[in-house]
Design a protein around this motif. Sequence first.
Motif, short mmCIF file in Angstrom:
data_model
loop_
_atom_site.label_atom_id
_atom_site.label_comp_id
_atom_site.label_asym_id
_atom_site.label_seq_id
_atom_site.Cartn_x
_atom_site.Cartn_y
_atom_site.Cartn_z
N HIS A 1 0.82 -1.20 0.00
CA HIS A 1 0.00 0.00 0.00
C HIS A 1 0.86 1.26 0.00
O HIS A 1 0.51 2.27 -0.63
N LEU A 2 1.95 1.20 0.69
CA LEU A 2 2.80 2.40 0.80
C LEU A 2 3.70 2.59 -0.40
O LEU A 2 4.27 3.67 -0.58
N ALA A 3 3.84 1.56 -1.23
CA ALA A 3 4.80 1.64 -2.33
C ALA A 3 4.42 2.70 -3.37
O ALA A 3 5.30 3.26 -4.02
N SER A 4 3.13 2.96 -3.53
CA SER A 4 2.73 3.91 -4.56
C SER A 4 3.23 5.32 -4.29
O SER A 4 3.57 6.05 -5.21
N ARG A 5 3.28 5.72 -3.01
CA ARG A 5 3.69 7.09 -2.67
C ARG A 5 5.03 7.15 -1.93
O ARG A 5 5.64 8.21 -1.88
N HIS A 6 5.43 6.04 -1.36
CA HIS A 6 6.64 6.07 -0.54
C HIS A 6 7.62 4.98 -0.97
O HIS A 6 8.28 4.35 -0.14
N SER A 7 7.69 4.76 -2.29
CA SER A 7 8.58 3.71 -2.78
C SER A 7 10.04 4.01 -2.48
O SER A 7 10.83 3.10 -2.21
N GLU A 8 10.41 5.28 -2.53
CA GLU A 8 11.80 5.64 -2.25
C GLU A 8 12.17 5.30 -0.82
O GLU A 8 13.27 4.76 -0.55
N SER A 9 11.29 5.59 0.14
CA SER A 9 11.58 5.27 1.54
C SER A 9 11.65 3.76 1.75
O SER A 9 12.53 3.27 2.47
#
Length: 965
Positions: free
Chosen positions: A277-285
Amino acid sequence: MSALCDPPGVAGHPGSTPSPKPAAASPSLSSQELAQEIKAFLSGVDPLHGNKLTLKEHARCAILLLRSLPPARSAVLDHLRGVFDEYVCTYLLDLESSEGGLGSIRSQGPNLDDVVQEIQAVLSEFVRMNPKAWAGLVSAWSIDLMGQLSSKYAGRHGVPHASSLNELLQLWMSCKATRTLMEIYTQCLSSMISTCPDACVDALLDTSVQHSPHFDWVVAHIGSSFPNTIINRVLSCGLKDFCMHGTASADLLLFPSATAADKRVPKIASVVGILGHLASRHSESIKQELLRMFHGSLGPTRDQQQKATVPFLLQLAVMSPTLLGTISAELVDSLKPGVLNQLHQHFASLPREDLENMVSIVVHLICQTSGGAYRTLQFLINTAMPASVITTPGLAVHDSVREACDRVIQLLLLNLQKLVYNRGSASLAEAPPRPVPFLDELKGHVRELCVETLRLERKRFLWQHQLLVLLSVYCTPSCASEALFFLLTLAKSQEELSLATQLHAVLSSCMSDLLPATVKKCVCQIHAGGLSEQHMAQLFQNLALIMQRESEGPASMGHQLGEAVAAHLYDFGQLLLHCNPEVAQVAALLLSVCPMPKAIRPAHLLFLIRSAVHHFFLVLRCKCPTGISYGSRLLCCLSGASPTAGKAILQYLVEGALHPGNAELFGGLPEPPAVGNDPAALEGTKVSLLDINRRFMAAVNFSGSVWSVFHAGVIGRGLKPPHAPYQREPEEVSHNVQTFLGLLLRCCGAEHCGPEPSQHAAVSPEAAKTVAVVLVETVCPDITNSELAWPPEEHTRNTVERDIQIGRAFRDNPLLFQLLSLVAAGRPALCYCSVLLRGLLATLMAHWEASRENDTTSSPWHLQASCALVACMGEGHLLPPVLSNMHEIFDQLAPFEVHLLLLSVWDYMRDNSPLPQKFTFNAGTGLFFRDFSRDTDIGKYLCVLHSVLHKNIDRLGLLSGRFQI
């Protein structure tokens, strides 16, 4: 009372911990009042009035106990679940009523907004005043309650599907109950971030395991609120849980579907879901955290978590293609030699079976890799077998690392082969074949793969060539034709070109249209300008080479390639006019070895012929032996396409050779120079001589006269600037003439009559007739071929201007004599040159009659022309042998004697006109011949000849035998 006394934390309970004190000052209740509140909470009945408590009254009683009696917190919190459940149920009923058009009808449930607000206030105050005691408990309660509510009401009509995450999040955050629970959990997490966030994150993971995917909206909202904390702690908690349940199970790693349901690793699926779920907006982190965990596991210390980190990361990648794509490219870039050696030491102690399982997992992940697949492939190849061109400093890895990469590549190719070839085994009724992400991403790197394959570096090119085969089968037909196109374009040697033939040999069994598609791609790339001139020339060279060497049988690559190229003759024919000579030459080579199609559009064939003729004269001017050979071969091939094509080639060749722009190639006068950039010359061009001549002719009437007067210029403009024409060397002129005549003879279908090359060559009468007609039309455009009869000598008075024009043409272009000889060899074609013969003969007779020289050698050109003319007429059987031999003594006679002999020739031709009807075909020799015995008595035309011989008997006596009948 047992429900209130049993929960842990009650004072005096064995093994209990001190119970948290209420954070806010509770109302001062006596023991009797507290007992009544407990009784009311347990029974749900008002002890004073005996009435059943309403939901709101019961909830407020629970809140009062939560404030006054901390040991009752577990029971109270459990009871408050029902309050939130009732609120959500009422909320959804109201929502369904409004959607169904019943806006005036509302559910009869109580309004619990104030109660929910009171609950939030109490719990928030507890967490704020004593987070250590309350945050963990309240966070677990709130997150578990949200999971239960999400799962319980997931099937209601107004609740969106779990895949519609945004709509689901909007629905639940619009509900005050669930929004309040979210705010309570957020407060607990915020209060524990700096001290002990693992408790909240563990609760999140546990709930996610139980209620996913309906719980995903909670994960999405919390992850967006605390991205760095959630990512870090979720991975940390997942790793701890992974270590607790074992890390050496290869089955769990290889079968993620079983892993998700396996109770031994309960939280890893939730870790995958939350990070997904977080990969779409926080893939860099996420990427940075995963890389940090990976490199941290290679440190000097070797605790249990460090040893389990790499298997844990592999498990995440197996279960989540999203996480695999997020980290794969950067992970490969970070695998420097030092890191690889550390990995080797990290896994050196593992049993061989575990290492094999690990390699199988890596191969499986590579097949599922999409982003950075080409970089991954190059990393494996460069590590397993460094190329000779690689000079990267520090690329010193352990031999075991190279062997491992070699093993990975072999297993990768084997696994890809299974995936590709098993796709075709599924029946039509089954689902479409599953994609292979690794090959899908490599579709855009076909050219790079071909370039690397053509380096012929040890095992490297074998691996990449095998990968090209698999990619071609997987993405047929686009990748197959593209790979073959690049191999044909970039190959520069026989060894490199053999890779293209090998690729075709493998793919031809399953792709019948591979070569036509490849040739079509070549044509498209040429038209689109996607090929450089160097690559274009190399492509044509390779195509021609394959058609020449791989053409054994109709199933051979050369034969099929020839048919495919033949379908695009017009497209390749346009390149004969390319500005780059190298491209034009190899285009001629390609077309010369290409079989002519059985049916070709006449317009395309004519264009191809004209382009080939233009190309031939161009390479002849450039003195390019290779280009001349290719151009000649092409014209010979085209001449055999059809009789019409052969005649057109002869016509264009003769016209081109006699054109002023090409005449100097064969010893003729060059074309006068064009007006340059001189301002004075440009000023002179503004005067139209045509208009001046029209005005001049209108003022002077010359009607009825055979003479014509033309305006030659403007007075005051001065003389034309002198022009010194470029003179080619005699050897070059002779070579050009021989080359041109040799080509013309082959196009005429000439074959040697004897075994020796020096023997006379027989020329097709039809071809010779075509050359004759073109000669007459070129030299005398205003004359028709119907004027075959020989007129009396007096007729020359009316054709003086034309005869002078014919004589000048032969003088300016010596190639005309050679062309007349060629026409004479194709008897009776010389009859159609009657106009040229009598015009040239009249010009020579006038010259010798007017000459006052003592011998004929004083006029070398006229002497040579007279000898050539008589010999040519004899060769064409227009003169009997006795008369045709007289040119042998011209150089021994005086001019007037030559005039008398030529006059005898004229008389004979006048009495025996050169008509094709006088020739007879000899089936034995396959040639036409003329029986001179049927003509008038030849003796009367030899009187002058015998008289000249008698007069010069001292010098010509030995030759008298040649002139006897």
